[in-house]
Scaffold this motif. Sequence first.
Motif: not given
Length: 487
Positions: A393-394, A418-420, A425-427, A432-433
């Motif tokens: 995010l940063a 908030l959109d970012t 989060l979706d990216d 991540f898994t």
Amino acid sequence: MAPQTSGIEFYERDESGRITATATYVPGEGGDGIKVIVPERSRGGRARGGDYLWDLVNVFLPAGYPASVSEDYIGYQIYDSLQAFSSSIAGLLSSRAVLEGFGVGDANASATGALLLTIAQDCVGRLATILFAHRFGPALEAETKRYRLAADVFNDSAMILDCLSPAFPRSVRILMLCCSGSLRAACGVAGGGSKASLSVHFARSGNVGELNAKDSSQETVIGLMGMLAGSFVVSRISSTWATWLSLTLLLAVHLGTNFKAVTAVALRTLNRQRANLVCSDFFDTGKILTPRQAARRERIFEKDGVLRWGGSRVFGNAEIGVRLAALIRSLRQSPGRKKGGEEGVGLAELASVFQNEKYLLWYDAQRCLVTICLKEKVSPEEQLKSWVHALVLAREIRHRWPKGGVDNSNGPSQQALLDTVRKTLDDIGMSFTPMLQRLREAGWDLGVAVLETVPGYRVGACSIEIKGAGKCRDDTTAKGGETKKEI
């Protein structure tokens, strides 16, 4: 044709897996069928003198070495022994200065005055132990390397104060000796806590207790050798110039070998800095750094909470496990809260974005700070995900708004933030898994959470319905007819 017979060969191994004896059983050979028993040492290999030397070395090594410890154990122990040897000699020089400060050799000094000074120094040291353990205790496991090296910086600083103290008046001398006592107390806390974490890292067979016991044996021998060498040095060095020259050289060797010792360790847990290194490299190249590769790029004294991409570019800072009030304050103080007639983002709206996650986070563009609140029952893997999200995010915000919150006219609105947050989060949700699986294959231990360096807090939430009565998560009926349900 003679019938074919088959035999059995037995091997005896010690704790390290080395064969120490062999027995061969052959049916029909007469007697009990045991043809031969051969001790491993007599079957070639080391010479007899080498066997005795190996037995002597084994007294100071954990049982089963090298299989019972990690690969970086011996490298660390070699440098740790060298630093302990130089520290023992330097300690004798500082002890002589302390005795001079207590009045040894001064006809006007009294035993009672020296005793009271010792008590004052000890009391200050004990109070410093309590305060340091309270303030930095939670960070000792997360930043093991930093505090292992910092412990010796504290100890060397105490030695310097001890050697300086005889040159000052009595009132100043008392203050300096009390300061050196507090530094030694800080050394004890930082050194003890970090060495305990290192012992857990080195132990591969649940042999932490034995590993600590053998480490004490090594320190005893090295300390004894240092005292013998130090006795020779102290007896021949009396001038101030020679004392300071010797002390400077010894402390330089001490800190240098300590630095080599901690850099030789490849920790398998992901603290903040190692998470930055591994995850940024994964998103850039698709490869996973091993613990050894990450150790080569790791900084010993890294700024706490920094979000550093690839070991170079800094995109901000992050705080994890903070109070809910800190998140709310970050939401309220973000620039552009009502920019362009838009209403600011509320806590409920942010919670809806993270309803399927075990954390909440928000980016304060003015301070370039990501605030992370962890929910109850958060796992170590989910804590890692929150930190990875903060890092991504940063980076995304810095690329989209290079000036960040410094110039409010060019900074992002809260809705854009908030959109970012939702987009990043979706990216990371898609990658991540698979990244976790590859981290485990590379040798990382994901079952231990070492991202928090201060006592953390956990957040829970309940939905409230005004009509009817219900029960909250703790099975208590809500007042005023409200029904609460955990969300």
